[in-house]
Design an enzyme around this catalytic site. Structure first.
Site, mmCIF file in Angstrom:
data_model
loop_
_atom_site.group_PDB
_atom_site.id
_atom_site.type_symbol
_atom_site.label_atom_id
_atom_site.label_comp_id
_atom_site.label_asym_id
_atom_site.label_seq_id
_atom_site.Cartn_x
_atom_site.Cartn_y
_atom_site.Cartn_z
ATOM 1 C CE LYS A 88 -3.941 2.106 0.257
ATOM 2 N NZ LYS A 88 -3.497 2.824 -0.983
ATOM 3 C CD GLN A 117 3.303 4.688 2.273
ATOM 4 O OE1 GLN A 117 3.897 5.503 1.591
ATOM 5 N NE2 GLN A 117 2.218 4.997 2.950
ATOM 6 C CE LYS A 165 3.965 7.507 5.604
ATOM 7 N NZ LYS A 165 3.630 8.415 4.472
ATOM 8 C CE LYS A 182 4.710 7.375 -2.189
ATOM 9 N NZ LYS A 182 4.000 7.885 -0.988
ATOM 10 N N GLY A 221 -2.821 8.316 -4.160
ATOM 11 C CA GLY A 221 -2.201 9.570 -4.577
ATOM 12 C C GLY A 221 -0.913 9.877 -3.831
ATOM 13 C CG ASP A 222 3.348 10.877 -2.857
ATOM 14 O OD1 ASP A 222 3.250 10.634 -1.639
ATOM 15 O OD2 ASP A 222 4.322 11.496 -3.331
ATOM 16 C CB THR A 240 -2.455 13.510 4.414
ATOM 17 O OG1 THR A 240 -2.813 12.391 3.608
ATOM 18 C CG2 THR A 240 -1.000 13.404 4.820
ATOM 19 C CG ASN A 258 -4.349 15.960 -0.392
ATOM 20 O OD1 ASN A 258 -3.888 15.287 0.538
ATOM 21 N ND2 ASN A 258 -5.648 16.026 -0.652
ATOM 22 C CB SER A 301 -5.556 4.700 1.870
ATOM 23 O OG SER A 301 -5.374 5.813 1.039
HETATM 24 P P1 NDP Z 1 0.684 17.778 -4.033
HETATM 25 O O1 NDP Z 1 1.179 17.434 -5.393
HETATM 26 O O2 NDP Z 1 -0.770 17.948 -3.808
HETATM 27 O O3 NDP Z 1 1.421 19.091 -3.499
HETATM 28 C C1 NDP Z 1 2.815 19.180 -3.409
HETATM 29 C C2 NDP Z 1 3.160 20.594 -3.019
HETATM 30 O O4 NDP Z 1 4.544 20.708 -2.688
HETATM 31 C C3 NDP Z 1 2.918 21.565 -4.152
HETATM 32 O O5 NDP Z 1 2.500 22.781 -3.625
HETATM 33 C C4 NDP Z 1 4.299 21.672 -4.780
HETATM 34 O O6 NDP Z 1 4.515 22.848 -5.505
HETATM 35 C C5 NDP Z 1 5.140 21.692 -3.537
HETATM 36 N N1 NDP Z 1 6.550 21.448 -3.842
HETATM 37 C C6 NDP Z 1 7.544 22.296 -3.611
HETATM 38 N N2 NDP Z 1 8.699 21.810 -4.026
HETATM 39 C C7 NDP Z 1 8.475 20.635 -4.540
HETATM 40 C C8 NDP Z 1 9.305 19.668 -5.120
HETATM 41 N N3 NDP Z 1 10.611 19.819 -5.274
HETATM 42 N N4 NDP Z 1 8.729 18.535 -5.497
HETATM 43 C C9 NDP Z 1 7.428 18.373 -5.384
HETATM 44 N N5 NDP Z 1 6.570 19.266 -4.843
HETATM 45 C C10 NDP Z 1 7.109 20.407 -4.423
HETATM 46 O O7 NDP Z 1 1.265 16.637 -3.076
HETATM 47 P P2 NDP Z 1 0.764 16.205 -1.607
HETATM 48 O O8 NDP Z 1 0.278 17.384 -0.851
HETATM 49 O O9 NDP Z 1 -0.099 15.031 -1.769
HETATM 50 O O10 NDP Z 1 2.132 15.692 -0.980
HETATM 51 C C11 NDP Z 1 3.011 16.544 -0.243
HETATM 52 C C12 NDP Z 1 3.944 15.692 0.598
HETATM 53 O O11 NDP Z 1 3.175 14.905 1.510
HETATM 54 C C13 NDP Z 1 4.811 14.687 -0.163
HETATM 55 O O12 NDP Z 1 6.035 14.519 0.523
HETATM 56 C C14 NDP Z 1 4.015 13.385 -0.059
HETATM 57 O O13 NDP Z 1 4.827 12.253 -0.224
HETATM 58 C C15 NDP Z 1 3.485 13.516 1.367
HETATM 59 N N6 NDP Z 1 2.323 12.727 1.715
HETATM 60 C C16 NDP Z 1 1.173 12.792 0.975
HETATM 61 C C17 NDP Z 1 0.060 12.076 1.350
HETATM 62 C C18 NDP Z 1 -1.244 12.176 0.632
HETATM 63 O O14 NDP Z 1 -2.196 11.548 1.075
HETATM 64 N N7 NDP Z 1 -1.348 12.919 -0.444
HETATM 65 C C19 NDP Z 1 0.099 11.184 2.517
HETATM 66 C C20 NDP Z 1 1.320 11.256 3.278
HETATM 67 C C21 NDP Z 1 2.382 11.984 2.855
HETATM 68 P P3 NDP Z 1 4.377 22.837 -7.111
HETATM 69 O O15 NDP Z 1 2.902 22.738 -7.371
HETATM 70 O O16 NDP Z 1 4.973 24.114 -7.531
HETATM 71 O O17 NDP Z 1 5.129 21.640 -7.606
HETATM 72 O O1 2IT Z 2 2.907 8.866 1.619
HETATM 73 C C1 2IT Z 2 1.766 8.401 1.791
HETATM 74 O O2 2IT Z 2 1.471 7.834 2.845
HETATM 75 C C2 2IT Z 2 0.776 8.590 0.748
HETATM 76 N N1 2IT Z 2 1.076 9.200 -0.272
HETATM 77 C C3 2IT Z 2 -0.597 7.985 0.898
HETATM 78 C C4 2IT Z 2 -0.575 6.536 0.513
HETATM 79 C C5 2IT Z 2 -1.918 5.862 0.475
HETATM 80 O O3 2IT Z 2 -1.918 4.681 0.090
HETATM 81 O O4 2IT Z 2 -2.946 6.449 0.808
#
Ligand code: NDP
Ligand code: 2IT
Length: 448
Positions: A90, A111, A114, A126, A165-166, A209, A240, A380
């Site tokens: 997952k 992961q 976590k 992943k 998603g990520d 998240t 997100n 999830s």
């Molecule tokens: P999104 O794609 O929704 O948002 C990512 C954000 O980070 C954007 O605003 C992006 O800006 C910014 N950013 C800045 N620098 C970077 C870079 N070098 N690379 C990528 N993004 C950058 O992603 P999420 O909010 O889903 O994820 C954010 C973090 O949280 C990640 O580390 C992810 O692995 C982690 N995460 C996400 C989960 C989820 O459920 N979505 C769960 C647990 C962890 P820009 O638009 O300009 O690229």
């Molecule tokens: O980093 C993470 O934990 C995520 N991007 C969410 C993974 C998931 O399966 O919901």
């Protein structure tokens, strides 16, 4: 040489070109020393750490698609199925130009622990691609997602591996991927999470998240005699995780004064306007300059031109919610000098090892991502449960389960840290608590 050092040396040699993966392994294995030392001979004989650091399977594939000009584009797709000791693999799918096998392995490795911390039956995995969704039309994104899933669908399934998603993968991408999986495999099943509500998604997964991060932070503060209410918070990211962290922190009475994207950051002393942020980022898919243009209280800072970032603002709490290694030692020093007392990671590994150490040495409460951002994957897993029973729960039901899970994760990490004599070190506590369940399952299942 101790068993941990032996394995660190081996892993460094084998994966020399994967700095993020090595960083994640280093952090975990170093903090597991007290547990490993207590079982050194047994674990060495079983090659337990070598097995934990080696993915069960790595899949790498070609993703060809046609752009709007009729030009064929080729990206690389990855899925790392890291550890299935406690459940089906997952973990999310990252779509970003920086994606390579080392990044996917670091995320898959994190992961494992976590997912174990959530208390739910999910293993670690992943995936992703170096595809950049930025600036692409919906049709181009669909073409990419369909091609990606045409190959990936051979390796995943509701009981084998369930992506989500990520970075760069949100509701739109999950929808296209689900449609293609269903079409090719002929199965209407919970093979992906983060789905839309009309086709099997869970209420509160979108928020999970960010909300979970704040539930965890709130519990950590309460248990240390503090609270979120009335505090000033810096958030990074505008995706997100950041969006819903800001929303929940505001609901709990905090003033969130920053957010950022890859090019710039916003300082908004009146507090980030979440609805405007969503309009700019989720609907228009635009830059943060548009947020500043629409909001008189906000100032936009260009990161490159000014050489600054959101960690330069004086705040009580920092929530890094963008990407790995976005908070370094200099940032940590600035935050500490400005009086920060808590840092909780919404992103995966956003704080460098040196910065983490600096926070801990300076008495800052520090929540590691694998504990504090586990609310997304936990929800999830709740989506998987709902899909299996072909029912859907209310928002309140999912949200209250999420909150309980986050509170439990905090207390499990806290208790594990105390048990091994490192009270208040939630990095070690989370790693130990996550590791113990995985090890137990791996030992019971023999040499696989
Ligand atoms: P999104 O794609 O929704 O948002 C990512 C954000 O980070 C954007 O605003 C992006 O800006 C910014 N950013 C800045 N620098 C970077 C870079 N070098 N690379 C990528 N993004 C950058 O992603 P999420 O909010 O889903 O994820 C954010 C973090 O949280 C990640 O580390 C992810 O692995 C982690 N995460 C996400 C989960 C989820 O459920 N979505 C769960 C647990 C962890 P820009 O638009 O300009 O690229
Ligand atoms: O980093 C993470 O934990 C995520 N991007 C969410 C993974 C998931 O399966 O919901």
């Amino acid at each position: 040489m101790s068993y941990v050092d032996e394995v660190l040396e081996l892993v460094s040699k084998k994966n020399a070109s994967e700095p993020e993966f090595l960083q994640a392994v280093n952090e975990v294995l170093n903090s597991l020393r007290p547990v490993i030392e207590a079982n050194e001979e047994k674990f060495r004989k079983e090659a337990l750490l070598e097995r934990i650091c080696e993915p069960e399977r790595q899949i790498k594939f070609r993703v060809p698609w046609v752009d709007d000009k009729g030009q064929v584009q080729v990206n690389t797709g990855y899925r790392v199925q890291f550890n299935s000791a406690i459940g089906p693999y997952k973990g999310g799918i990252r779509l970003h130009p920086s994606v390579n096998i080392g990044i996917i392995k670091f995320l898959g490795f994190e992961q494992i622990f976590k997912n174990s911390l959530t208390g739910l039956p999910i293993g670690g995995g992943k995936g992703g691609s170096d595809f950049d969704p930025k600036g692409k039309s919906d049709r181009e994104v669909m073409a990419f997602c369909q091609s990606f899933m045409t190959e990936l669908c051979k390796y995943i399934g509701a009981d084998t591996d369930v992506p989500a998603g990520d970075i760069g993968t949100g509701a739109r991408e999950i929808g296209y991927m689900f449609g293609q999986y269903k079409r090719i495999r002929g199965l209407y099943e919970g093979v992906l999470t983060g789905k839309g509500l009309s086709y099997g998604g869970s209420l509160a997964r979108t928020e999970a998240t960010g909300f979970g991060l704040v539930y965890f932070t709130d519990e950590m503060l309460k248990c240390n005699g503090k609270s979120i209410a009335g505090k000033t918070i810096a958030v990074s990211g505008a995706g997100n995780v950041a969006t819903y962290a800001i929303k929940k922190a505001q609901e709990l009475g905090a003033n969130v004064v920053t957010c950022s994207d890859s090019t710039g950051w916003i300082y908004d002393p009146e507090g980030i306007d979440v609805e405007l942020l969503k309009e700019v980022k989720e609907v228009k898919r635009a830059r943060l300059t548009e947020y500043a243009a629409a909001r008189p209280s906000a100032v936009y800072h260009d990161k490159k031109a000014e050489g600054t970032n959101q960690w330069s603002v004086k705040v009580d709490i920092a929530l890094p919610c963008a990407t790995q290694n976005e908070l370094n030692l200099d940032d940590a020093k600035t935050l500490v000098a400005n009086g920060v007392f808590a840092v909780a990671e919404g992103a995966n590994m956003p704080t460098t090892l040196e910065a983490t150490k600096y926070f801990q040495e300076n008495g800052v409460l520090f929540a590691p991502g694998k504990a504090s951002n586990a609310g997304g994957v936990a929800t999830s897993a709740l989506e998987m449960s709902q899909n299996s029973e072909r029912l859907s729960w209310t928002f309140e039901e999912v949200d209250s389960k999420l909150k309980n899970i986050m509170i439990n994760i905090f207390h499990n990490a806290d208790a594990a840290a105390k048990k091994y004599g490192v009270e208040g070190d939630y990095v070690a506590g989370a790693n130990i608590a996550g590791f113990e369940k995985v090890v137990d399952a791996m030992m019971a299942q023999g040499i696989v």
